[in-house]
Write a protein that holds these residues in place. Structure first.
Motif, PDB file in Angstrom:
ATOM      1  N   ASP A 502       0.835  -1.207   0.000  1.00  0.00           N
ATOM      2  CA  ASP A 502       0.000   0.000   0.000  1.00  0.00           C
ATOM      3  C   ASP A 502       0.868   1.256   0.000  1.00  0.00           C
ATOM      4  O   ASP A 502       0.566   2.244  -0.705  1.00  0.00           O
ATOM      5  CB  ASP A 502      -0.934   0.006   1.206  1.00  0.00           C
ATOM      6  N   ASP A 503       1.965   1.235   0.796  1.00  0.00           N
ATOM      7  CA  ASP A 503       2.863   2.395   0.819  1.00  0.00           C
ATOM      8  C   ASP A 503       3.544   2.585  -0.536  1.00  0.00           C
ATOM      9  O   ASP A 503       3.702   3.723  -1.008  1.00  0.00           O
ATOM     10  CB  ASP A 503       3.927   2.211   1.910  1.00  0.00           C
ATOM     11  N   ILE A 504       3.934   1.460  -1.155  1.00  0.00           N
ATOM     12  CA  ILE A 504       4.593   1.547  -2.456  1.00  0.00           C
ATOM     13  C   ILE A 504       3.648   2.145  -3.496  1.00  0.00           C
ATOM     14  O   ILE A 504       4.026   3.011  -4.296  1.00  0.00           O
ATOM     15  CB  ILE A 504       5.082   0.150  -2.893  1.00  0.00           C
ATOM     16  N   LYS A 505       2.393   1.712  -3.494  1.00  0.00           N
ATOM     17  CA  LYS A 505       1.420   2.236  -4.456  1.00  0.00           C
ATOM     18  C   LYS A 505       1.181   3.725  -4.248  1.00  0.00           C
ATOM     19  O   LYS A 505       1.020   4.478  -5.221  1.00  0.00           O
ATOM     20  CB  LYS A 505       0.117   1.460  -4.341  1.00  0.00           C
ATOM     21  N   ASN A 506       1.165   4.157  -2.990  1.00  0.00           N
ATOM     22  CA  ASN A 506       0.973   5.585  -2.710  1.00  0.00           C
ATOM     23  C   ASN A 506       2.118   6.415  -3.271  1.00  0.00           C
ATOM     24  O   ASN A 506       1.915   7.530  -3.771  1.00  0.00           O
ATOM     25  CB  ASN A 506       0.857   5.818  -1.202  1.00  0.00           C
ATOM     26  N   LYS A 507       3.335   5.879  -3.188  1.00  0.00           N
ATOM     27  CA  LYS A 507       4.513   6.631  -3.617  1.00  0.00           C
ATOM     28  C   LYS A 507       4.588   6.783  -5.132  1.00  0.00           C
ATOM     29  O   LYS A 507       5.059   7.804  -5.639  1.00  0.00           O
ATOM     30  CB  LYS A 507       5.782   5.945  -3.103  1.00  0.00           C
ATOM     31  N   ILE A 508       4.128   5.768  -5.880  1.00  0.00           N
ATOM     32  CA  ILE A 508       4.328   5.802  -7.334  1.00  0.00           C
ATOM     33  C   ILE A 508       3.067   6.190  -8.103  1.00  0.00           C
ATOM     34  O   ILE A 508       3.138   6.402  -9.318  1.00  0.00           O
ATOM     35  CB  ILE A 508       4.840   4.446  -7.849  1.00  0.00           C
ATOM     36  N   ALA A 509       1.920   6.296  -7.436  1.00  0.00           N
ATOM     37  CA  ALA A 509       0.668   6.630  -8.128  1.00  0.00           C
ATOM     38  C   ALA A 509       0.780   7.990  -8.798  1.00  0.00           C
ATOM     39  O   ALA A 509       1.217   8.973  -8.177  1.00  0.00           O
ATOM     40  CB  ALA A 509      -0.503   6.611  -7.150  1.00  0.00           C
TER      41      ALA A 509
END
Length: 561
Positions: A502-509
């Protein structure tokens, strides 16, 4: 407001009064009366005049749809319009001469026609073309041939055709354009919001760690107990009925039993000769020619009439002949003047005959037939196993293969062994059981074991290896009917850097692929990240997290089990 047309179909036996009522009751200004063939009602000049009067009194315009030659002159005489079909131009037929011939064209000049483009069609030209198909309607104001010649000499021709816009075609085009616009909008929504996807691949620096420990599965536990290594358990039970039918292989002769009688004698070589040998009780078996018979009377021996043989032994006759009946039906029981052996009495001899036996061979059930059916039942495909596995996994439990059991109940055989029948059916009810342990509880125990082995390192378990784990019962008792069941687990977990998806998706969205790869490359323990966007027109990682798929691989590029 433009006038409209009403089409009325006339029955062949319709009366003139009924036709006039339909004209009067029509809500439309123009009434097209479709006449059947041989419509006798309007072959009368009186009826035609009544119809013309109804037209004039009700301010209607009547058009007779017919091509009957008997009706056309009458319509012309009364001034009613006719047309050959609903789409042809109406006209008033010529009036016949008194002698029957068609009158010569009139020499009078027609009135000059003034066309108002805003006037109703029926007022502009009563002989306008009626159409149901939406085609363009042409209004013909040209006088009839006889009148046209006189009008041509008086004044020049005037433009007499007006084209009415075809609203049907306009509506069709409007609908097509609306559909095209809607498809374009939907395509744009799909291209911008639905189709875009991002596939992210992360290669993590991982290690494989073997884990082995014992734990207890408790069906009564309300949650995991890491201190005592207790997890929740669930047992699935189901009963299924099975039956198997096979053809019988045994045969039995159900024909009539032969019957007759024998004469018995008893031999005695020692002892008191005045004491006769013991009698042979009824129900004793006697055999001759391969057939067995049952005596129906007691055979009692007497000293009266006793004789001696060459060996000096005394021969005692029975007091009377003994009736016998064959043990089973069949012609084999038919014997004549045969010598019989007496079961259990070697000192007794018998001779006699039996007859009346007939053959009737029937199929009967044998034990071998029953065993064959049972063997097939044991080989029935086990649907319960797959059902239990699927059900336990859906509920969040890990199925334990060693716990699966199939316990058959009593077998039912119909018909029974040695009973007559072409087929035998064997039925049984099997009880299936299988246990599973809660997967979340088991993962928490594995987390605890990994922390102890890693000594508090900040590592994340990327794979618990539960699908490949070897879970066994500690005792031969396997499933416990009640209470706790001890188990052991041997597995291999994969540990690596802490990767919160979830953190990774937030960073690259919302980032471009290059920017997203740079961000991912800065995560500790991750190397060579790749970001693939699709379809080809997508330039940024979608903002919707569900459109971002993250795959974590081991450092060598292999998938994590």
């Amino acid at each position: 407001m433009a006038e409209s047309k009403d089409t009325i179909y006339i029955d062949v036996d319709e009366e003139i009064t009924g036709i006039i009522d339909k004209v009067q009751n029509s809500p439309k200004d123009i009434v097209a009366l479709v006449l059947p063939k041989r419509a006798s009602v309007l072959q009368s000049i009186v009826n035609m005049k009544l119809l013309k009067r109804a037209q004039d009194q009700n301010s209607k315009k009547i058009v007779l749809i017919t091509s009957e030659t008997r009706i056309l002159p009458l319509a012309g005489a009364t001034g009613l319009f006719v047309a050959s079909n609903l789409t042809s131009k109406p006209y008033i037929p010529p009036v016949p001469k008194p002698g029957g011939a068609t009158p010569a064209p009139a020499k009078s000049e027609p009135e000059e026609v003034e066309v108002d483009p805003h006037a109703p069609v029926s007022q502009v030209a009563p002989d306008a073309k009626f159409a149901d198909t939406g085609d363009e309607i042409e209004i013909d104001n040209t006088p009839k041939p006889a009148e046209a010649a006189a009008a041509a000499a008086k004044k020049p021709k005037k433009k007499n055709k007006i084209k009415v816009p075809n609203f049907g075609k306009f509506r069709k085009k409007a609908v097509i354009i609306a559909l095209i616009v809607l498809l374009l909008i939907l395509g744009l929504i799909w291209a911008l919001f639905i189709a875009p996807k991002a596939n992210v691949t992360l290669k993590a620096q991982t290690n494989k760690l073997p884990v082995s420990f014992g734990f207890v599965a408790d069906p009564n536990a309300s949650g995991v107990d890491t201190a005592n290594s207790v997890v929740r358990a669930s047992t699935r039970t189901d009963k299924q009925d099975f039956s198997e039918t096979v053809n019988t292989s045994g045969t039995q002769n159900k024909g009539k039993k032969a019957s007759g009688s024998v004469t018995m004698t008893a031999k005695k070589c020692s002892g008191n000769p005045f004491n006769a040998p013991s009698s042979v009780p009824a129900g004793t078996g006697v055999s001759a020619g391969g057939a067995t018979f049952i005596t129906q009377d007691n055979a009692t021996f007497t000293t009266s009439g006793a004789t001696t043989d060459s060996d000096g032994c005394f021969i005692y006759p029975a007091t009377h002949d003994i009736n016998i009946t064959a043990q089973s039906g069949g012609k084999d029981g038919n014997v004549s003047n045969a010598d019989f052996s007496v079961s259990g009495r070697s000192d007794v001899s018998a001779s006699g005959s039996a007859s009346g036996g007939t053959d009737n061979i029937v199929k009967v059930v044998t034990q071998a037939d029953v065993d064959k059916a049972k063997e097939r039942l044991n080989g029935e495909p086990n649907e319960a196993h797959d059902k239990f596995v699927s059900d336990l996994k859906d509920k969040g439990y890990v199925p334990l293969e060693d716990s699966f059991k199939a316990t058959p109940g009593d077998f039912t055989v119909t018909p029974a062994v040695n009973s007559e029948g072409e087929q035998v059916t064997v039925s049984v009810t099997k009880t299936y059981t299988m246990m599973g342990v809660n997967q979340d509880d088991l993962q928490k125990l594995i987390d605890d074991q990994v922390k102890q082995q890693e000594g508090g390192k900040s590592q994340s378990i990327l794979s618990y290896g539960i699908d490949q784990a070897d879970i066994k019962f500690n005792s031969a008792g396997s499933l416990a009917d009640d209470g706790q069941t001890p188990l052991t687990i041997d597995t291999e977990v994969v540990v690596g850097p802490n990767l919160n998806q979830d953190d990774i998706k937030n960073k690259i969205a919302g980032k471009k692929s290059g920017e997203a790869q740079d961000i991912l490359g800065q995560i500790p323990g991750v190397k060579n990240p790749t970001v693939e966007l699709s379809p080809f027109w997508v330039g940024h990682v979608p903002g919707n997290h569900s459109k971002i798929n993250i795959v974590i691989q081991q450092s060598d590029g292999s998938s994590i089990p």
